[in-house]
Design a protein around this motif. Structure first.
Motif, PDB file in Angstrom:
ATOM      1  N   SER A  41      -8.070   5.914  -3.245  1.00  0.00           N
ATOM      2  CA  SER A  41      -8.037   7.364  -3.028  1.00  0.00           C
ATOM      3  C   SER A  41      -9.371   7.875  -2.486  1.00  0.00           C
ATOM      4  CB  SER A  41      -7.683   8.065  -4.339  1.00  0.00           C
ATOM      5  OG  SER A  41      -7.673   9.451  -4.162  1.00  0.00           O
ATOM      6  N   ASP A  45     -10.341   9.535   1.213  1.00  0.00           N
ATOM      7  CA  ASP A  45     -11.016  10.831   1.324  1.00  0.00           C
ATOM      8  C   ASP A  45     -12.334  10.688   2.084  1.00  0.00           C
ATOM      9  OD1 ASP A  45      -8.985  12.034  -0.094  1.00  0.00           O
ATOM     10  OD2 ASP A  45     -10.142  12.259  -1.944  1.00  0.00           O
ATOM     11  N   ILE A  74     -18.993  13.055  -1.132  1.00  0.00           N
ATOM     12  CA  ILE A  74     -17.893  12.081  -1.194  1.00  0.00           C
ATOM     13  C   ILE A  74     -18.431  10.665  -1.018  1.00  0.00           C
ATOM     14  CG2 ILE A  74     -17.221  12.263   1.249  1.00  0.00           C
ATOM     15  CD1 ILE A  74     -14.852  11.663  -1.752  1.00  0.00           C
TER      16      ILE A  74
END
Length: 114
Positions: A41, A45, A74
């Motif tokens: 995930s 992203d 991130i």
């Protein structure tokens, strides 16, 4: 936006995109995929955000340097998660994310609202 040459930063962003995409794909091919769900995930992203950051820099967007704040965040999250896994693809991804986060940090500007 200032007229700087962002070639080196864009290369780091795109290297991070490649590492994250490779990691996510490799994670999906592991025998035990469930423990890799957060890694996959965050890889996805991170790849999307770094790709968008590169595009914003290429087009000299007014918000490009502000967007790098999100990109740095991130990259840190992805590096931390990937770094917890022993797979070679995760370790390569963590290294690329750390390098990208540092590059973003050197170039970003605070997010402002006028």
């Amino acid at each position: 936006m200032e007229n700087h040459d962002h070639t080196a930063l864009i290369k780091k962003l795109l290297a991070c995109v490649e590492a994250c995409e490779n990691c996510a794909t490799a994670c999906l091919n592991e025998q035990e995929v469930k423990p890799m769900v957060r890694c996959i995930s965050l890889d996805r992203d991170c790849a999307d955000i770094c790709s968008q950051a590169a595009r914003l820099l290429e087009r000299r967007s007014e918000i490009a340097h502000q967007y790098l704040v999100l990109c740095e965040e991130i990259c840190h999250m992805c590096a931390e998660e990937c770094g917890m896994h022993d797979h070679e693809h995760c370790q390569r991804c963590a290294a690329a994310c750390r390098e990208c986060a540092e590059a973003c940090h050197e170039h970003h500007q605070p997010i402002t609202q006028d």
